[in-house]
Structure formats: C-alpha cells, structure tokens
Write an enzyme that holds these catalytic residues in place. Sequence first.
Site, short mmCIF file in Angstrom:
data_model
loop_
_atom_site.label_atom_id
_atom_site.label_comp_id
_atom_site.label_asym_id
_atom_site.label_seq_id
_atom_site.Cartn_x
_atom_site.Cartn_y
_atom_site.Cartn_z
N THR A 14 0.81 -1.21 0.00
CA THR A 14 0.00 0.00 0.00
C THR A 14 0.85 1.27 0.00
O THR A 14 2.04 1.24 0.33
CB THR A 14 -0.95 0.02 1.21
OG1 THR A 14 -0.19 0.05 2.41
CG2 THR A 14 -1.85 -1.20 1.21
N ASP A 15 0.21 2.37 -0.33
CA ASP A 15 0.88 3.67 -0.32
C ASP A 15 0.45 4.44 0.94
O ASP A 15 -0.22 3.89 1.82
CB ASP A 15 0.57 4.46 -1.60
CG ASP A 15 -0.91 4.76 -1.79
OD1 ASP A 15 -1.69 4.64 -0.81
OD2 ASP A 15 -1.30 5.13 -2.91
N LEU A 16 0.80 5.71 1.02
CA LEU A 16 0.48 6.52 2.20
C LEU A 16 -1.02 6.68 2.43
O LEU A 16 -1.46 6.91 3.54
CB LEU A 16 1.13 7.89 2.09
CG LEU A 16 2.64 7.91 2.25
CD1 LEU A 16 3.19 9.31 1.99
CD2 LEU A 16 3.05 7.43 3.63
#
Length: 137
Positions: A14-16
């Site tokens: 996942t990203d931020l």
Amino acid sequence: MMHSLSVRVYYEDTDLAGIVYYANYLRFIERARSEWLRTLGVDQAAMKAKSGRVFAVRRVEADYLRPARFDDLLKIGTVLVQITAARIVVDQAVRRDGATLFQARVTVACLDGAGRPVRLPGIVTRALTRPAGPVEK
C-alpha cells in the site's frame, strides 16, 4: 481456460493513502501469469536453461477501476485471448468479492538470449492450445 490466483494485500503493498500502490497490480498479475503457466506444465526456468527462450512483456493496457486496501483478499484471473507464433495475449483482472478493481490486456513476447523475438517452444504452444476445463488455485 480461466486460471485464478488468490493474493492477500499486505501493508508493504500500500501507499500513504492505505490503498494498493498502482505498480503493485502489475506485480500481482505477473505472479498470476507465472502460476497459470506453471499449472499448465510450463517450467519457465527449464525453458530458459534448455532453449534460452524467455518471456517479456511487450504491451500492457491497464484500467484502474477501484482501490484495493490492506488485508483485502484478491482474486487474479487470467484468460488466454490469443496465441501467435511468438506471442501470447491474455486478459487479467483483479477482483475483490466479485467486484473488478483492475483489468489489463497483456501481450507477452518470446525472446532468445539476445532479446530477439523467436517462436514459442512447442511445449508452450501445446500447453496453451490443448482442451482443458477451468483451473482454480
């Protein structure tokens, strides 16, 4: 023939914003294509060792439709669309609970050790053209 592979989304995917980073969908479908070929009896490492032939992605047409999130259980489907002397075209979709999140049409070329296009090995052509029922993994 439809092949399906289950993949769990981990934090590292996942990203931020907490959603799957866009490039990771390409990793997911790469794994699914490799497992699809393995299920059909195609050993890519042996193919390279024996004939020097490898597969390389030539083209990807991708649509990002909905986000996947941490801990989602995804199903990646792979379906053969076309086979030519030196190429394979597949449709792949990433789904969660039946909803399509990502879909792509992928063209894979067969290359020799110098990176030039060559014919698919006979074992690959036979594996992809023999009649078979659905495969679930």
